[in-house]
Structure formats: C-alpha cells, structure tokens
Design an enzyme around this catalytic site. Structure first.
Site, mmCIF file in Angstrom:
data_model
loop_
_atom_site.group_PDB
_atom_site.id
_atom_site.type_symbol
_atom_site.label_atom_id
_atom_site.label_comp_id
_atom_site.label_asym_id
_atom_site.label_seq_id
_atom_site.Cartn_x
_atom_site.Cartn_y
_atom_site.Cartn_z
ATOM 1 N N ARG A 85 2.883 7.686 7.606
ATOM 2 C CA ARG A 85 2.948 6.340 6.988
ATOM 3 C C ARG A 85 2.256 6.297 5.616
ATOM 4 O O ARG A 85 1.582 5.331 5.268
ATOM 5 C CB ARG A 85 2.304 5.278 7.889
ATOM 6 C CG ARG A 85 2.832 5.211 9.278
ATOM 7 C CD ARG A 85 4.270 4.748 9.376
ATOM 8 N NE ARG A 85 4.682 4.820 10.767
ATOM 9 C CZ ARG A 85 5.254 5.896 11.302
ATOM 10 N NH1 ARG A 85 5.544 6.963 10.556
ATOM 11 N NH2 ARG A 85 5.579 5.903 12.578
ATOM 12 N N SER A 142 4.155 -4.711 12.385
ATOM 13 C CA SER A 142 2.790 -4.274 12.710
ATOM 14 C C SER A 142 1.844 -4.718 11.604
ATOM 15 O O SER A 142 2.024 -4.338 10.449
ATOM 16 C CB SER A 142 2.726 -2.758 12.805
ATOM 17 O OG SER A 142 3.648 -2.315 13.744
ATOM 18 N N GLU A 153 -1.768 -2.696 7.724
ATOM 19 C CA GLU A 153 -0.593 -1.966 7.235
ATOM 20 C C GLU A 153 0.139 -2.860 6.228
ATOM 21 O O GLU A 153 0.765 -2.395 5.278
ATOM 22 C CB GLU A 153 0.329 -1.648 8.415
ATOM 23 C CG GLU A 153 1.583 -0.918 8.004
ATOM 24 C CD GLU A 153 2.353 -0.368 9.190
ATOM 25 O OE1 GLU A 153 1.779 0.411 9.971
ATOM 26 O OE2 GLU A 153 3.533 -0.720 9.320
#
Ligand code: NAP
Length: 342
Positions: free
Chosen positions: A167, A241, A337
C-alpha cells in the site's frame, strides 16, 4: 482563447465518497496531458492545488478548499501490445477502477479480478499500490505516465522506479505529479493465474461449489465478500478503510499476543507481521458505535461512516478518539489510510 476552463466555487459533495459538504474555490478538469498553459498561469502559481480522482480515499476537514482542485478526467482504455499469452493496456487516470476491471472481465484478460469493486480511479491506484485478496496493482503494472506539475513535462516511469511496497509507492512522496495513464500487462486465456489463497475467497468458492474457478467467478466472489461487509457509499458516506493495517516486528507481535492470544497475525516479508487494524478497533469497543452524525460501521470496524450531514472535523475527531483508545489499550498507533485534507 485559453484552453484552461476555470470553474469557481464548486461544491465537492458529490466528488467525495464521505459526502462531506465542501466548496472548492476553483476546479479545473484535466482531460489530456497538455498542462503547460495551466501550470504557467498566475492563478495556478498563486494558489495551492490538489488532484482529485474518485474522491474515495480522502477527508476534507474544512468547509472551503481555498485552492485549485484538478479533477483527473483523462479517459480511454487502449490495447498497446498483444501476443499469445499477454495483452498490455494503456488506461487513462480518470477511468473508474471498477470499470477497468469490468472491461478486463468482458475481454477475458486476467490479473486484476481480485481487485474488483475497489473504489476510486485508475490514476489513484498506483499511489497506494491498491491490493486485495493477495493481488496488488504492482503485480500487473508495467509503467506510469506522469505530468510534473512544477513544469508541465510528461514522463514515463517504469515499474522498478515506482518503489512499490505494501500500500505504498514513490507517488506518496512525489507529491506534485499527476498520474495521467498507466500501462498494465494482463494474461490472455488460457494463461490466467488465479489467486484464491485468501480464506474468505476459498470459503465462498466452496459455498458455491465452484471447483474450477474462472476470472469471472473469482471476481463475483470478491464482489460478494465486499458487498457483505462494506457499506455502499451511495447510501452511507464513507471512504473504505479509514486506517492502515498494522505492521509490527516479531518481538512487538509476540508481546501483544502474549496478552491477547486471539490476536490474528499474518506473516509479511522481512520477518514482519501484519495485524488487521480492525481487530484493535473492535477490541477497544468501537465497532458499531455512533457519536452524533458519525460512527464505526457495524459490519467492519475499519470503516468510519457519515450517517448524513457530518462535517469532516467530526469524522476526524472520531478517528482521533479511536486512535487514542487503541494506543492506551494496546500501545499501537493506528495510521490513517485516508488522505486528510486540511
Ligand atoms: P480482511 O480480509 O479482513 O483482512 C484483514 C487483514 O488481514 C488484511 O490486511 C489482509 O492482508 C490480512 N489477511 C487476511 N487473510 C490473509 C491471508 N490469507 N494471507 C495474508 N494476509 C491475510 O481485510 P479487509 O479489510 O476486509 O479487506 C479485504 C481486502 O481488501 C484485503 O486484502 C485488504 O488489504 C484489501 N483492501 C485494500 C485497500 C487498498 O488497496 N487501499 C483498502 C481496503 C482493503 P492484505 O492487506 O495483505 O490483504
């Protein structure tokens, strides 16, 4: 006549999946890579700017974005090379990611079926190196075409230059670039390599008695899993998320597990361990809790939702409370995130 169209005082409520009401001072829609005139204009040079794709991974915390929003609307999916086993596609950064997945399924091209239903645009995908159910964008990505907003120059970065990690990529650090197109290399039938290693994928395949999966059936399974536990942003504002999963070293992992034996742990490269952030949030009592107009989704603790009419700072305040509780209880610091725009 100027080719740059400046729109003033534009509501971004329908351009961010959290559905936060915020007004942008200026919006410019980017439809190709010719940005010289834009980046040299005094307006551009005198205002801050941000790039907006699908608005699915950001949180506005102010009522006015006093700057320029560059809305990436570069579209197009083009086959640029093909042989017996593979097909390479060049895809505009403004294309919706799930539309690209659908295109690949219709044309029987394999490699991104596990990434079905990930929200956002193609241009945003390399930034976080989007991934799901054991597959990451970097598994198929060949190159990224960028425009440097400092000088309007276009250049191509090959995969090795993109510093892809879990990520993460160089694009989180190269702040002032616009991702114009990406090129991905996909498999042709019958050369697909399916990844059905994740427990939830295997479980649904077996529930449906699918013994010889195809790229379409894997995609359907992934969509089903996601729809079961994720809120639809058209009904309930959210940005997927909110926090990143937690990566710790083996020592830290063992010390948490000694107190909480049920802690789920997944091995990662270099001896690191990945712990789902949702576990910490759930076990600090936040799953399903609502504070005013915001709350933690009842089916998935990683998702903060806007029940309607919330401001960005209410969402931020809730995320701060969760972070504080998780630090106090587990000594672990959750990292958002979602990109928080201040
Ligand atoms: P989940 O399936 O409940 O899994 C939670 C965490 O456990 C994830 O970090 C996942 O790792 C890990 N995990 C689960 N099964 C695993 C296995 N068999 N082997 C290795 N690791 C395993 O997660 P979720 O929140 O509902 O998300 C589902 C999938 O979507 C996950 O793969 C997640 O990473 C992905 N997702 C991606 C993005 C993004 O790209 N920005 C955002 C949200 C969710 P991995 O993260 O390595 O899969």
């Amino acid at each position: 006549m100027s080719s740059v169209q400046w729109e003033e005082n534009v509501s971004l409520q329908c351009y961010n999946t959290f559905k936060i009401q915020v007004t942008a001072r200026y919006v410019v829609r980017i439809q190709n890579t010719g940005l010289n005139e834009l980046v040299q204009s005094p307006l551009f040079q005198n205002h801050r700017h941000m790039i907006l794709g699908g608005g699915s991974n950001l949180l506005f915390t102010e009522k006015i974005y006093d700057g320029i929003v560059l809305k990436n609307e570069i579209i197009g999916i083009e086959t640029i090379s093909q042989d017996d086993t593979h097909t390479s596609l060049k895809v505009g950064g403004g294309v919706t990611w799930s539309l690209l997945v659908d295109y690949c399924l219709v044309h029987n091209l394999g490699g991104i079926e596990n990434l079905s239903l990930i929200p956002g645009t193609v241009g945003a995908a390399p930034i976080q190196n989007i991934g799901a159910y054991g597959v990451e964008l970097s598994d198929v990505l060949e190159s990224v075409e960028i425009v440097d907003l400092a000088d309007g120059q276009t250049r191509t970065m090959m995969r090795a230059e993109c510093e892809f990690r879990y990520r993460d990529s160089i694009f989180k650090r190269l702040k002032d670039v616009l991702i114009a197109t990406i090129t991905i290399k996909l498999t042709n039938a019958p050369h697909h390599r399916l990844n059905t290693t994740y427990g939830s994928v295997q479980q649904v395949l077996s529930e449906r008695e699918i013994t010889t999966p195809t790229i379409s059936s894997v995609s359907e399974v992934v969509c089903l899993i996601r729809r079961r536990k994720l809120p639809d942003p058209r009904e309930l504002g959210n940005a997927g998320s909110f926090f990143q999963n937690v990566t710790v070293d083996d020592f830290t992992c063992k010390s948490i597990k000694s107190k909480y034996p049920a802690l789920p742990v997944f091995p990662k490269a270099n001896g690191l361990r990945l712990i789902p952030a949702a576990w910490f949030i759930e076990n600090s009592g936040w799953k399903g809790r609502r504070i005013g107009r915001v709350g933690v989704y009842h089916n998935h603790a990683l998702i903060i939702v806007n029940f309607g009419g919330a401001d960005g700072d209410e969402v931020k305040a809730l995320s701060d409370r969760i972070t504080k509780d998780v630090i106090c209880q587990f000594g672990v610091c959750l990292v958002p995130e979602v990109n928080i725009i201040r």
